[in-house]
Scaffold this active site. Structure first.
Site, PDB file in Angstrom:
ATOM      1  N   ASP A  16       2.366   1.874   3.312  1.00 27.96           N
ATOM      2  CA  ASP A  16       3.329   0.910   3.895  1.00 27.96           C
ATOM      3  C   ASP A  16       4.753   1.286   3.550  1.00 27.96           C
ATOM      4  OD1 ASP A  16       1.016  -0.686   4.182  1.00 27.96           O
ATOM      5  OD2 ASP A  16       1.501  -1.853   2.383  1.00 27.96           O
ATOM      6  N   ASP A  22      -4.664 -13.509  -3.191  1.00 28.24           N
ATOM      7  CA  ASP A  22      -4.020 -13.241  -1.910  1.00 28.24           C
ATOM      8  C   ASP A  22      -3.990 -14.561  -1.154  1.00 28.24           C
ATOM      9  OD1 ASP A  22      -3.399 -10.672  -2.430  1.00 28.24           O
ATOM     10  OD2 ASP A  22      -4.589  -9.785  -0.816  1.00 28.24           O
ATOM     11  N   HIS A  27       0.882  -1.181   0.000  1.00 29.25           N
ATOM     12  CA  HIS A  27       0.000   0.000   0.000  1.00 29.25           C
ATOM     13  C   HIS A  27       0.913   1.222   0.000  1.00 29.25           C
ATOM     14  CE1 HIS A  27      -2.481  -2.937   2.330  1.00 29.25           C
ATOM     15  NE2 HIS A  27      -3.512  -2.352   1.761  1.00 29.25           N
ATOM     16  N   ASP A  63     -10.695 -12.146  10.154  1.00 32.07           N
ATOM     17  CA  ASP A  63      -9.693 -12.181   9.085  1.00 32.07           C
ATOM     18  C   ASP A  63      -8.298 -12.358   9.700  1.00 32.07           C
ATOM     19  OD1 ASP A  63      -8.751 -11.846   6.513  1.00 32.07           O
ATOM     20  OD2 ASP A  63      -8.839  -9.660   6.554  1.00 32.07           O
ATOM     21  N   ASP A  72      -0.603 -12.446   1.526  1.00 32.34           N
ATOM     22  CA  ASP A  72      -1.244 -11.486   2.428  1.00 32.34           C
ATOM     23  C   ASP A  72      -1.431 -12.213   3.753  1.00 32.34           C
ATOM     24  OD1 ASP A  72      -2.542  -9.497   3.668  1.00 32.34           O
ATOM     25  OD2 ASP A  72      -4.172  -9.283   2.224  1.00 32.34           O
TER      26      ASP A  72
HETATM   27  C1  XLS Z   1      -7.654  -6.599   4.033  1.00 32.03           C
HETATM   28  C2  XLS Z   1      -7.159  -6.781   2.683  1.00 32.03           C
HETATM   29  C3  XLS Z   1      -6.054  -5.825   2.253  1.00 32.03           C
HETATM   30  C4  XLS Z   1      -5.896  -5.811   0.752  1.00 32.03           C
HETATM   31  C5  XLS Z   1      -5.091  -4.671   0.238  1.00 32.03           C
HETATM   32  O1  XLS Z   1      -8.372  -7.421   4.562  1.00 32.03           O
HETATM   33  O2  XLS Z   1      -6.770  -8.117   2.549  1.00 32.03           O
HETATM   34  O3  XLS Z   1      -4.877  -6.116   2.897  1.00 32.03           O
HETATM   35  O4  XLS Z   1      -5.345  -6.998   0.275  1.00 32.03           O
HETATM   36  O5  XLS Z   1      -5.607  -3.459   0.612  1.00 32.03           O
HETATM   37 CA    CA Z   2      -5.850  -9.131   0.835  1.00 30.35          CA
HETATM   38 CA    CA Z   3      -7.335 -10.334   4.761  1.00 21.64          CA
END
Ligand code: XLS
Ligand code: CA
Ligand code: CA
Length: 440
Positions: free
Chosen positions: A105, A297, A102, A308, A340
């Site tokens: 980041d 991801d 991002h 999550d 991710d």
């Molecule tokens: C959040 C998302 C985020 C996206 C990118 O839950 O997974 O990390 O992958 O903004």
């Molecule tokens: Ca993600």
């Molecule tokens: Ca996630």
């Protein structure tokens, strides 16, 4: 290597095969091994995420961080510069050839947008020179439109035009950065684009505005010469109660409604699939069936926790069925397997960063090997083809070709009496075949 080695205790990770008990070695991931005409690394296109790996320090709502991600930096800019070198050292040692980030980041947020943009401009040349030195590429970039308090009600769906304008301005810079880094993709994850209560929400206006935001941002990227993939990443909840990009099917409907479906595909995240009460494979199949498969991801949730958790993927069934869908979709084009994922709060040592990635990379390598074998052997394809074979001739063919009316079907059914000889679904037999291939 970077000016300073951040992880001297970890050497380059090598493939040692399934009999190795060295935790710092790959058991299945053999980057150069050719599977059905393509190297493993090109099938899998692993990517490291900046936000978890370089930034997340284990903070949760009950406790402070357990990991130090400052990389000996003494001020914000120095910390973010050091993150770059640490990131490339991790990727080089693991043999990971892509990264995703991002905007927030990679550089610290200043007190104004202009100052933040200046910070980005300081870091981007360092990332570029490390990319040049190592040959590592950018899988995708995105904008963090959810962390800052200004986005508390959303960004592209904010009820307030000034916030919307700010989100667009931030995204403009984010797209410029992605183009500068040669990103092969650009992700839109809905952050706080959703709602908590309809008592205060104009859902229609918010969704119309979201479509305008996606169109404007992607138009601008194209204007800058961006040729990569635009992906929407579905997620049903968190941080809002109801995210607009709920799941693959919802997003595909949204894209079609706003005529954006020829421009956007999907970035499917495993943990988001299970939060939506779907399997990971289901979401991938929905994307594939609608020509909307873009990127992945790679992570997993915990079936006993309803949130999550972004764990490193180690479930071999899921990785196998994921790679089955990827191979059937013709492989990644601009997308890849983006981790991710974060090591658990308790797995807090720097070595855990490597061990966690090794676990994920091996799980996907094993999944690729099994999926390739499943496809080559053709058991599933043959079974499915046979199961639907009644649609290839006679009445079934007429149905599929749209050459029959409901009256004619009634006439046919009346003559038939009861339906006879309905075959078995053989679920257990097929699951057992999957086990045989995985565990032989
Ligand atoms: C959040 C998302 C985020 C996206 C990118 O839950 O997974 O990390 O992958 O903004
Ligand atoms: Ca993600
Ligand atoms: Ca996630």
């Amino acid at each position: 290597m970077s000016f300073k080695e951040y992880f001297p205790q970890v050497k380059k990770i090598k493939y040692e095969g399934p009999n190795s008990d060295n935790p710092f070695a790959f058991k299945y991931y053999d980057a150069e091994k050719v599977i059905s005409g393509k190297k493993m690394k090109d099938h899998l296109r692993f990517s490291l995420v900046w936000w978890h790996t370089l930034c997340a320090d284990g903070t949760d709502m009950f406790g402070r961080g357990t990991m130090d991600k400052s990389f000996n930096g003494k001020n914000p800019l120095e910390i973010y510069k050091n993150k770059v070198y640490a990131a490339f050292e991790i990727m080089e040692k693991l043999g990971i050839e892509y990264f995703a980030y991002h905007d927030r980041d990679i550089a610290p947020e200043g007190t104004t947008l202009a100052e933040t943009n200046k910070n980005i401009d300081e870091i981007v040349p360092i990332i570029k020179s490390e990319m040049k030195r190592t040959g590592i590429k950018c899988l995708w970039g995105t904008a963090n439109l959810f962390n800052h308090p200004r986005y508390m009600h959303g960004a592209g769906t904010s009820p307030f035009a000034d916030v919307y304008a700010f989100a667009c301005a931030q995204s403009k810079k984010s797209v410029e950065t992605a183009v500068e880094l040669g990103a092969e993709g650009y992700v839109f994850w809905g952050g706080r684009e959703g709602y908590t209560t309809l008592l205060n929400t104009d859902m229609k206006l918010e969704q119309d505005n979201l479509a305008r935001f996606l169109k404007m941002t992607s138009d601008y990227a194209i204007k800058l010469g961006f040729k990569g993939g635009f992906y929407i990443e579905p997620k049903p909840k968190e941080p809002t109660k109801h995210q607009y990009d709920f799941d693959a099917a919802t997003v595909i409907g949204f894209l079609k409604k706003y005529k954006l479906d020829d421009r956007f595909t999907l970035n499917i995240e495993a943990n988001h699939a299970t939060l939506a009460m779907h399997t990971f494979q289901h979401e991938l199949r929905v994307a594939r069936d609608n020509n909307a498969f873009g990127s992945i991801d790679a992570n997993q949730g915990d079936y006993l926790l309803g949130w999550d958790t972004d764990q490193f993927p180690t479930n071999i069934y899921d990785t196998t069925l994921c790679m089955y869908e990827v191979l059937k979709a013709g492989g990644f084009k601009t997308g890849g397997l983006n981790f991710d994922a974060k090591s658990r709060r308790e797995s807090h040592t720097p070595e855990d960063i490597f061990l966690a990635h090794i676990a994920g990379m091996d799980a996907f390598a094993k999944g690729l090997l099994a999926a390739d074998e499943l496809i080559k052997k053709g058991t599933l394809d043959d079974f499915v083809a046979k199961r639907y074979s009644s649609y290839t001739s006679g009445i079934g063919k007429k149905i599929v070709e749209g050459n029959i009316s409901i009256e004619e079907l009634e006439e046919y059914a009346l003559k038939m009496g009861e339906v006879k000889n309905i075959p078995s679904g053989r679920q257990e037999m097929l699951e057992s075949e999957l086990n045989r291939i995985l565990f032989k």
